[in-house]
Design a protein around this motif. Structure first.
Motif, PDB file in Angstrom:
ATOM      1  N   PRO A 130      88.767  63.979  38.324  1.00 57.75           N
ATOM      2  CA  PRO A 130      88.388  64.759  37.125  1.00 57.75           C
ATOM      3  C   PRO A 130      88.433  63.920  35.851  1.00 57.75           C
ATOM      4  CG  PRO A 130      90.638  65.240  37.731  1.00 57.75           C
ATOM      5  CD  PRO A 130      90.127  64.316  38.794  1.00 57.75           C
ATOM      6  N   VAL A 131      87.759  62.784  35.873  1.00 59.51           N
ATOM      7  CA  VAL A 131      87.733  61.865  34.733  1.00 59.51           C
ATOM      8  C   VAL A 131      86.283  61.450  34.489  1.00 59.51           C
ATOM      9  CG1 VAL A 131      90.082  61.013  35.084  1.00 59.51           C
ATOM     10  CG2 VAL A 131      88.175  59.893  36.255  1.00 59.51           C
ATOM     11  N   THR A 132      86.095  60.605  33.470  1.00 56.28           N
ATOM     12  CA  THR A 132      84.771  60.146  33.090  1.00 56.28           C
ATOM     13  C   THR A 132      84.591  58.678  33.449  1.00 56.28           C
ATOM     14  OG1 THR A 132      84.711  61.712  31.244  1.00 56.28           O
ATOM     15  CG2 THR A 132      83.166  59.877  31.159  1.00 56.28           C
ATOM     16  N   ASP A 133      83.444  58.344  34.051  1.00 57.61           N
ATOM     17  CA  ASP A 133      83.087  56.938  34.271  1.00 57.61           C
ATOM     18  C   ASP A 133      82.542  56.362  32.966  1.00 57.61           C
ATOM     19  OD1 ASP A 133      83.718  57.390  36.936  1.00 57.61           O
ATOM     20  OD2 ASP A 133      81.632  57.796  37.493  1.00 57.61           O
ATOM     21  N   ILE A 134      82.452  55.040  32.885  1.00 52.41           N
ATOM     22  CA  ILE A 134      81.871  54.417  31.696  1.00 52.41           C
ATOM     23  C   ILE A 134      80.801  53.418  32.096  1.00 52.41           C
ATOM     24  CG2 ILE A 134      83.950  54.708  30.291  1.00 52.41           C
ATOM     25  CD1 ILE A 134      84.467  51.696  30.669  1.00 52.41           C
ATOM     26  N   LEU A 135      79.854  53.236  31.177  1.00 57.29           N
ATOM     27  CA  LEU A 135      78.772  52.278  31.343  1.00 57.29           C
ATOM     28  C   LEU A 135      78.904  51.244  30.237  1.00 57.29           C
ATOM     29  CD1 LEU A 135      76.072  51.571  32.809  1.00 57.29           C
ATOM     30  CD2 LEU A 135      74.918  52.980  31.098  1.00 57.29           C
ATOM     31  N   ALA A 136      79.042  49.972  30.625  1.00 54.64           N
ATOM     32  CA  ALA A 136      79.158  48.875  29.664  1.00 54.64           C
ATOM     33  C   ALA A 136      77.880  48.057  29.722  1.00 54.64           C
ATOM     34  CB  ALA A 136      80.359  48.003  29.990  1.00 54.64           C
ATOM     35  N   VAL A 137      77.239  47.844  28.572  1.00 56.23           N
ATOM     36  CA  VAL A 137      75.941  47.172  28.541  1.00 56.23           C
ATOM     37  C   VAL A 137      75.992  45.986  27.594  1.00 56.23           C
ATOM     38  CG1 VAL A 137      74.646  49.237  29.143  1.00 56.23           C
ATOM     39  CG2 VAL A 137      75.105  48.741  26.746  1.00 56.23           C
ATOM     40  N   GLY A 138      75.188  44.968  27.906  1.00 56.65           N
ATOM     41  CA  GLY A 138      75.154  43.780  27.081  1.00 56.65           C
ATOM     42  C   GLY A 138      73.916  42.955  27.337  1.00 56.65           C
ATOM     43  N   PRO A 139      73.722  41.873  26.572  1.00 57.04           N
ATOM     44  CA  PRO A 139      72.504  41.067  26.696  1.00 57.04           C
ATOM     45  C   PRO A 139      72.388  40.314  28.010  1.00 57.04           C
ATOM     46  CG  PRO A 139      74.058  40.037  25.179  1.00 57.04           C
ATOM     47  CD  PRO A 139      74.600  41.394  25.482  1.00 57.04           C
ATOM     48  N   SER A 140      73.504  40.067  28.682  1.00 55.33           N
ATOM     49  CA  SER A 140      73.467  39.326  29.947  1.00 55.33           C
ATOM     50  C   SER A 140      73.517  40.238  31.160  1.00 55.33           C
ATOM     51  CB  SER A 140      74.636  38.338  30.005  1.00 55.33           C
ATOM     52  OG  SER A 140      75.878  39.025  29.946  1.00 55.33           O
ATOM     53  N   GLY A 141      73.556  41.550  30.950  1.00 53.43           N
ATOM     54  CA  GLY A 141      73.631  42.486  32.054  1.00 53.43           C
ATOM     55  C   GLY A 141      74.599  43.611  31.758  1.00 53.43           C
ATOM     56  N   SER A 142      74.671  44.563  32.663  1.00 51.47           N
ATOM     57  CA  SER A 142      75.486  45.748  32.448  1.00 51.47           C
ATOM     58  C   SER A 142      76.298  46.050  33.697  1.00 51.47           C
ATOM     59  CB  SER A 142      74.602  46.946  32.087  1.00 51.47           C
ATOM     60  OG  SER A 142      73.806  46.655  30.952  1.00 51.47           O
ATOM     61  N   ALA A 143      77.193  47.030  33.574  1.00 48.22           N
ATOM     62  CA  ALA A 143      78.046  47.371  34.708  1.00 48.22           C
ATOM     63  C   ALA A 143      78.506  48.807  34.594  1.00 48.22           C
ATOM     64  CB  ALA A 143      79.252  46.439  34.781  1.00 48.22           C
ATOM     65  N   LEU A 144      78.681  49.436  35.751  1.00 47.55           N
ATOM     66  CA  LEU A 144      79.245  50.775  35.845  1.00 47.55           C
ATOM     67  C   LEU A 144      80.691  50.656  36.291  1.00 47.55           C
ATOM     68  CD1 LEU A 144      78.975  53.931  36.037  1.00 47.55           C
ATOM     69  CD2 LEU A 144      78.410  53.552  38.449  1.00 47.55           C
ATOM     70  N   TYR A 145      81.597  51.303  35.546  1.00 50.99           N
ATOM     71  CA  TYR A 145      83.015  51.327  35.893  1.00 50.99           C
ATOM     72  C   TYR A 145      83.377  52.766  36.250  1.00 50.99           C
ATOM     73  CZ  TYR A 145      83.448  46.637  33.903  1.00 50.99           C
ATOM     74  OH  TYR A 145      83.319  45.291  33.642  1.00 50.99           O
ATOM     75  N   THR A 146      83.698  53.002  37.513  1.00 51.26           N
ATOM     76  CA  THR A 146      84.066  54.344  37.952  1.00 51.26           C
ATOM     77  C   THR A 146      85.554  54.563  37.751  1.00 51.26           C
ATOM     78  OG1 THR A 146      84.358  53.583  40.234  1.00 51.26           O
ATOM     79  CG2 THR A 146      82.207  54.446  39.627  1.00 51.26           C
ATOM     80  N   GLY A 147      85.900  55.769  37.298  1.00 55.26           N
ATOM     81  CA  GLY A 147      87.290  56.075  36.979  1.00 55.26           C
ATOM     82  C   GLY A 147      88.138  56.307  38.217  1.00 55.26           C
TER      83      GLY A 147
END
Length: 713
Positions: free
Chosen positions: A669-686
């Motif tokens: 029951p938490v929130t995942d986050i999406l981190a984005v940048g010029p060299s690529g991005s990533a999904l971090y699941t809680g």
């Protein structure tokens, strides 16, 4: 009138299959067949063509599972499982079955090929004589044209015409002039002409290449656009059936074209079209447009010689069977039954259960192996999706539209069920229609009313899009994939919220549902320091309203967490002196924020802040902060607008320019986050843990140095 009564009325007497086969064997033995003369030249043509069964004889019987595989001047090929039969129009038949073999009928010819491995046996069912055997190279048989095998060398991706000369030599000719790309299916053609569909290399376009068998050279190509489901080449026309149930017909001499609704087959010299639309088969004159509809239904239409057609279907007078259709002396289509299908029966739907929304469709139908599909169309947008069963009397719609990663919009949908059978049920497809309503509860950060969280993205031209975060997540490379190109989906399909002008804002945030509307809202600060509010309404934003001026004192604005526990999102801002301020929401669009409240100082050490909501399982909305060394820190919300002491998550976060919430976590029951940048991005699941809040990252091919993904918030 029933089939039994119709047969009794004509007093037909059916000879036994043994007698018919024996009689045909004697006939074939007494016939001298011409040897195949050369590439692309068929065996000798029949001297006499029997168009109808002999007087006093009954029609041959076929199983409803027998599918027409080729039509010639004297008869036709049917295949059912491992059983292949050539049925003559004079009522006799020949069993061509060989264990483990594959069967192919030549287009508009009496040649049948029985294939086992690389050995192909050609039977001339009209001229008789000994079969011709071709031992081919290890190619894949694609089609048969006359006595020529149309084959694909899968190793090189080339097309070959393979035949045998009168002295027994195998001739292998590579086709020249084909467009570059992968060779797919062949078109229905006339003897002496071959046509293949080619997927052009590096594109999603397809072309139809027409080939002269005598020279093995491509004579012309036609742009099909996308993949064509069926193609047909006649001496005068080319036709293909495209997605959306339409047919395009092109005149080969003039290039003139027309598009007709339904799936159409050219017939009777190109003067007529046999148009299939659902369970109907309508013959339409291309000269004056008048129509003839002699069949109750039809589930297979196969072109024959001289523009004739062979139709598997049923008429009111004769019931189920196979019918030959040719023009009569009056210029109208004449239907002659050439084979009976005594085990044919109509597909019957006994019951149907449809969910009101997403869920499971269930049915009870007379054929357990019937193919059932449901097409669902969102009325407001016209977007559709189709779901199929897999040998089960039910199918579940998981609420996806356009792709398996895009959630369906709320609202009313039409549904269309189509059930058809390749088995004993021979009658028309069962079609049912209706409506259902999808009504999901409101989801945080849902800007297009499809019940799923979105990432807001401003592109390089100042347009604003809502990307469903699940679609962005679907771009991730699967864990067991070691190829750089094997992502789960193609390009995502974002919702356009603003057509331009969003570059005027120097700071943007999505603080939640500030004003009590239908969905979360957006705020933007312009170059003059004025803050503006955009309320969201389904797939659009309402005109902006002015919140107030003086916001130029802030260098960071973030929103999304409910920091005081009132159920609404709040806004956080840091000023140029490093003080963090809290603006709690009011629920009133005219005055969306209460007076600001000072949280603390020292926040100038951070160059990135995000308030994604609950990411660690605590009671309040949380805050993430990245310092100048790239270390990410977690501040747990207490639920009263304040935070606990910071906790270090880890380093290396300097490669990202924005961090945003990515929707609810599937497992916690938490929130995942999406981190984005010029060299690529990533999904971090809680994980729901305060000490290790995220799983290892999934890499995403999203780069903010592109014009597509300029700013995330």
């Amino acid at each position: 009138m029933s089939r039994t009564r119709a047969h009794a009325r004509t007093a037909r007497v059916r000879p036994s299959r043994l007698r018919l086969t024996a009689a045909l064997a004697v006939t074939l033995a007494a016939t001298t067949a011409a040897t195949v003369a050369g590439p692309g030249v068929a065996s000798a043509a029949p001297t006499v063509v029997a168009q109808e069964a002999a007087a006093g004889a009954t029609l041959p019987e076929l199983s409803s599972g027998a599918v027409v595989g080729g039509v010639g001047t004297t008869g036709f090929l049917t295949v059912r499982a491992s059983v292949a039969t050539w049925t003559r129009y004079d009522g006799t038949s020949v069993d061509l079955s060989v264990d483990g073999a594959r069967y192919s009928g030549a287009d508009q010819s009496d040649v049948v090929v029985v294939s086992k491995g690389t050995r192909h046996t050609l039977h001339d069912m009209a001229g008789g004589g000994d079969p011709v055997v071709i031992d081919s190279p290890p190619y894949t048989l694609n089609a048969v044209n006359g006595s020529t095998l149309v084959m694909v060398d899968e190793a090189t991706g080339t097309l070959h015409l393979v035949s045998r000369t009168p002295d027994g030599r195998t001739v292998d000719r590579k086709v020249t002039g084909l467009p570059a790309g992968k060779i797919w299916n062949t078109a229905g053609t006339v003897p002496g002409t071959v046509a293949v569909q080619v997927a052009e290399a590096g594109t999603s376009a397809y072309r139809l290449a027409v080939i002269d068998v005598a020279t093995a050279a491509t004579t012309r190509t036609y742009d099909l656009g996308g993949y064509a489901y069926r193609t047909q080449v006649t001496p005068d026309h080319v036709a293909w059936q495209a997605y959306g149930s339409t047919t395009k017909v092109v005149d080969r001499r003039t290039g003139a074209s027309e598009t007709v609704p339904g799936w159409a087959t050219l017939a009777f010299g190109g003067d007529w079209l046999a148009v299939e639309d659902s369970t109907r088969l309508t013959f339409r004159s291309r000269k004056d447009g008048h129509t003839v509809e002699p069949f109750r239904f039809a589930n297979q239409v196969t072109p024959g010689p001289d523009g004739t057609l062979l139709v598997r279907g049923g008429t009111a007078a004769d019931g189920w069977g196979v019918f030959r259709v040719a023009l009569g002396t009056d210029g109208e289509p004449k239907v002659t039954m050439v084979a009976d299908v005594p085990d044919g029966q109509e597909l019957t739907l006994r019951s149907l259960s449809v969910p009101n929304g997403t869920g499971t469709f269930r049915w009870d139908i007379s054929d357990e192996e019937a193919t059932v599909s449901f097409e669902l169309t969102h009325i407001a947008t016209g977007l559709t999706t189709t779901i199929h069963n897999e040998y089960q009397p039910f199918v579940t719609w998981d609420g996806r539209l356009r792709s398996k990663y895009f959630s369906a919009y709320n609202g009313t949908y039409t549904w269309k069920m189509r059930a058809s059978s390749e088995g004993a049920d021979f009658g028309p497809a069962v079609v049912r229609t209706g409506t259902l309503t999808v009504a999901r509860p409101t989801e945080r950060r849902d800007f297009n009313d499809n019940g799923a969280a979105d990432a807001l993205v401003r592109d390089g031209s100042g347009r604003l899009f809502a990307y469903e975060t699940r679609e962005l997540e679907g771009l991730r490379t699967p864990p067991d994939c070691h190829e750089t190109s094997c992502s789960s989906i193609g390009e995502p399909t974002p919702e356009l919220l603003g057509t331009g002008g969003w570059n005027t804002y120097t700071l943007l945030a999505s603080p939640g549902n500030l004003a009590g509307g239908a969905a979360d809202d957006i705020v933007g600060r312009d170059r003059d320091g004025v803050l503006w509010l955009y309320q969201s309404e389904k797939q659009k934003l309402l005109p902006r309203t002015k919140v107030g001026g003086g916001w130029q004192i802030y260098n960071k604005i973030v929103g999304g967490s409910d920091l005081n526990g009132d159920g609404r999102g709040d806004l956080l801002a840091t000023d140029t002196t490093g003080v963090l301020w809290l603006y709690t929401s009011t629920g009133d669009a005219k005055a969306p924020f209460k007076a600001r409240k000072k949280i603390g100082s020292g926040w100038g050490q951070y160059n990135l802040l995000t308030a994604p909501g609950n990411i660690a399982g605590a009671t309040g909305g949380d805050l993430l902060a990245r310092d100048k060394d790239g270390v990410l820190w977690l501040y747990l919300g207490k639920g009263d607008g304040t935070f606990t002491a910071r906790r270090q998550i880890g380093g290396g976060w300097q490669k990202y320019t924005q961090i945003i919430p990515a929707g609810k976590n599937y497992w916690h029951p938490v929130t995942d986050i999406l981190a984005v940048g010029p060299s690529g991005s990533a999904l971090y699941t809680g994980t729901g843990s305060t000490t290790r809040p995220f799983e290892p990252a999934y890499t995403l091919p999203v780069r903010t140095d592109s014009t597509t993904y300029k700013t995330f918030f």
